[in-house]
Scaffold this motif. Structure first.
Motif, mmCIF file in Angstrom:
data_model
loop_
_atom_site.group_PDB
_atom_site.id
_atom_site.type_symbol
_atom_site.label_atom_id
_atom_site.label_comp_id
_atom_site.label_asym_id
_atom_site.label_seq_id
_atom_site.Cartn_x
_atom_site.Cartn_y
_atom_site.Cartn_z
ATOM 1 N N VAL A 72 0.993 -1.084 -0.019
ATOM 2 C CA VAL A 72 -0.121 -0.008 -0.026
ATOM 3 C C VAL A 72 0.800 1.379 -0.179
ATOM 4 O O VAL A 72 0.110 2.444 -0.105
ATOM 5 C CB VAL A 72 -1.026 0.010 1.285
ATOM 6 N N ARG A 87 -4.693 6.009 2.339
ATOM 7 C CA ARG A 87 -4.321 4.812 1.934
ATOM 8 C C ARG A 87 -3.074 4.169 2.402
ATOM 9 O O ARG A 87 -2.761 2.986 2.318
ATOM 10 C CB ARG A 87 -4.634 4.598 0.369
ATOM 11 N N GLY A 108 -4.314 -1.796 4.251
ATOM 12 C CA GLY A 108 -5.621 -1.608 3.557
ATOM 13 C C GLY A 108 -5.883 -2.350 2.336
ATOM 14 O O GLY A 108 -6.839 -2.214 1.477
ATOM 15 N N SER A 109 -4.713 -3.368 1.838
ATOM 16 C CA SER A 109 -4.714 -4.106 0.696
ATOM 17 C C SER A 109 -5.368 -5.310 1.096
ATOM 18 O O SER A 109 -5.352 -6.126 1.964
ATOM 19 C CB SER A 109 -3.398 -4.218 -0.112
#
Length: 204
Positions: A72, A87, A108-109
């Motif tokens: 990310v 992000r 967050g991936s």
């Protein structure tokens, strides 16, 4: 300690989670996140009185954080301040449960880490192989807030007597690793906290 689930409902940690057995930090996914995470691990394990496993835990955490940065963040360069967005936040958590230590990293991936086939001539790609050799096990946890928590479990060989002093990082974290968005910092906290709750439910 509190967080919110996917519908915004408050999740309050039970009393035993207020103990010094769990602590986390949020960082920007930049190359300096790895040494900052290592500093966090060493200082926390010394505080908990389990410094004898610091080298192994720092190795594992470095690999997990490095993978999160690749997923990310900015793995190959230090970004300009205006390039950093929500992000690019990752969360790092250490927990002790009975005689085991858990290293957990949220990003967050949704993409899963993959164990790569490597040869003697291959540069890199050995991260998960190192984790497997050092740990009892590792896996991926999917929190309701999204992304993933990659966790690894290491044996301590003994139960740890709790300390009462509050843990504080001994040095200021550089500004470049300070997450820019309080809302996403909350997502990291919620994801890691849900991982704690999931572990408690599984132990019942």
């Amino acid at each position: 300690m509190s967080a919110h689930d996917a519908e915004g409902r408050a999740m309050t940690a039970p009393a035993d989670l207020e103990s010094p057995y769990a602590n986390s930090i949020t960082l920007v996914a930049v190359p300096t996140a790895v040494p900052v995470a290592r500093m966090f691990v060493r200082a926390l394990l010394e505080h908990w009185g389990v410094a004898e496993v610091a080298d192994e835990v720092m190795l594992v955490t470095s690999e997990l954080v490095g993978n999160a940065v690749k997923a990310v963040g900015f793995a190959d360069r230090a970004p300009m301040t205006w390039e950093i967005t929500a992000r690019h936040v990752i969360g790092v958590q250490l927990r002790i449960v009975d005689a085991h230590l858990y290293a957990e990293v949220w990003d967050g991936s949704a993409a899963l880490p993959r164990r790569q086939a490597v040869s003697l001539d291959t540069e890199g790609g050995r991260g998960l192989i190192l984790v497997e050799n050092v740990c009892e096990g590792w896996d991926v946890f999917r929190p309701d807030v999204g992304g993933k928590v990659v966790w690894a479990r290491l044996p301590l060989g003994r139960k740890v007597v709790p300390t009462v002093a509050k843990f504080v990082l001994p040095h200021r974290v550089p500004g470049a690793t300070s997450p820019p968005n309080e809302a996403v910092k909350g997502l990291a906290t919620a994801a890691l906290l849900q991982r704690v709750f999931d572990g408690l439910r599984a132990a019942r």
